[in-house]
Design an enzyme around this catalytic site. Structure first.
Site, PDB file in Angstrom:
ATOM      1  N   ASN A 129       9.871  43.727   9.741  1.00  0.00           N
ATOM      2  CA  ASN A 129       8.444  43.337  10.481  1.00  0.00           C
ATOM      3  C   ASN A 129       8.540  44.335  11.650  1.00  0.00           C
ATOM      4  OD1 ASN A 129       9.802  40.323   9.745  1.00  0.00           O
ATOM      5  ND2 ASN A 129       7.403  40.597  10.197  1.00  0.00           N
ATOM      6  N   PRO A 130       7.693  45.443  11.154  1.00  0.00           N
ATOM      7  CA  PRO A 130       7.528  46.830  11.946  1.00  0.00           C
ATOM      8  C   PRO A 130       6.414  46.642  12.932  1.00  0.00           C
ATOM      9  CG  PRO A 130       6.722  47.165   9.899  1.00  0.00           C
ATOM     10  CD  PRO A 130       7.196  45.832   9.825  1.00  0.00           C
ATOM     11  N   GLU A 131       5.890  45.419  13.303  1.00  0.00           N
ATOM     12  CA  GLU A 131       4.638  45.163  13.971  1.00  0.00           C
ATOM     13  C   GLU A 131       4.868  45.904  15.583  1.00  0.00           C
ATOM     14  OE1 GLU A 131       4.431  41.727  11.030  1.00  0.00           O
ATOM     15  OE2 GLU A 131       6.000  42.874  12.088  1.00  0.00           O
ATOM     16  N   ALA A 132       6.006  45.939  16.298  1.00  0.00           N
ATOM     17  CA  ALA A 132       6.221  46.034  17.342  1.00  0.00           C
ATOM     18  C   ALA A 132       5.541  47.723  17.560  1.00  0.00           C
ATOM     19  CB  ALA A 132       7.495  45.847  17.964  1.00  0.00           C
ATOM     20  N   LEU A 134       3.769  49.242  15.885  1.00  0.00           N
ATOM     21  CA  LEU A 134       2.342  49.480  15.898  1.00  0.00           C
ATOM     22  C   LEU A 134       1.402  48.553  17.078  1.00  0.00           C
ATOM     23  CD1 LEU A 134       1.860  48.557  11.990  1.00  0.00           C
ATOM     24  CD2 LEU A 134       1.595  50.668  13.193  1.00  0.00           C
TER      25      LEU A 134
END
Length: 250
Positions: A129-132, A134
């Protein structure tokens, strides 16, 4: 359907996320088409297998939400729960859902897999989960389903420090339960579906509901579900068949 491919196999429906040119990124149209699948499965309950179409460079489940589309979403889009509403609906389908993960399952793709009842994978799976990175967060289940599945310390490493699990790491953490060679992944998913389909469908549906119930709903919900099953014809037939087989071996 323009973003998914559906293979209807009687008791099981296999849905491929099919946007290989963008690594099966989940856009608004795919969300709408998956909602239509849910409508069908709520009306006619069957086991669902979710997988990704092969990309130009090999296996991929879903690389996440479509960033070009996500970039333009604003506050009201977030509050509408576009992805989270779909994933919650998938998690609540009457019959079990199997996610067959090959290659990337990142961001929204990982959150879709978290909503499944079973996750099987290949060793080359990459789940994270690489959301942070972005400038957003994992708001479609990653912020809570992931912690339930792997525990808070690992969830924090993935959500806050960007750790991506490979297939072996995911199996060690029980995030996935089986690893298979890429060409055996879908057959393995169907084999798992066949084991589920061999059980009594009503017992499976009620067991799934009991498992999803909050802690304070027990034991009342267990007893109510059992009361329904105790009156079913399938219970009488299956138990009698068991007794007959036992007697024949004596």
């Amino acid at each position: 359907m323009k973003t998914i491919t559906i293979h209807d196999e009687d008791a099981t429906i296999h849905v491929e996320l099919d946007r290989p040119e963008v690594r099966n990124a989940i856009d608004r149209l795919m969300v709408e088409e998956l909602h239509s699948v849910c409508t069908d499965l709520e009306r006619s309950p069957r086991i669902l297998i979710l997988s990704g179409a092969q990309g130009p460079s090999g296996g991929v489940f879903a690389s996440g939400a479509d960033i070009a589309e996500l970039r333009d979403r604003r506050r009201d889009d977030a509050l509408a729960g576009i992805n989270s509403g779909l994933f919650q609906r998938i998690a609540r389908l009457p019959m079990p859902v199997i996610a067959a993960i090959d290659g990337f399952a990142l961001g929204g793709g990982a959150e879709l897999a978290y909503a499944a009842d079973f996750r099987i994978a290949t060793a080359r799976a990459r789940i994270g989960n690489p959301e942070a990175g972005l400038g957003i967060l994992a708001a479609a289940g990653g912020g809570w389903r992931l912690a339930e599945l792997v525990g808070e310390p690992v969830a924090k490493e993935m959500l806050l420090a960007g750790k991506v699990l490979d297939g072996e790491e995911a199996r060690a953490l029980r995030l996935v339960t089986e690893l298979h060679e890429p060409d055996q992944l879908i057959p393995a998913a169907f084999a798992l579906a066949a084991r589920i389909a061999a059980q009594d469908p009503l017992a499976i549906r009620l067991t799934k509901s009991v498992l999803a119930a909050p802690r304070d709903a027990h034991p009342a919900i267990d007893e109510l579900a059992q009361a329904i099953l105790f009156e079913s014809e399938a219970k009488l037939e299956r138990m009698q068949a068991f007794l007959d087989r036992k007697k024949s071996k004596e």
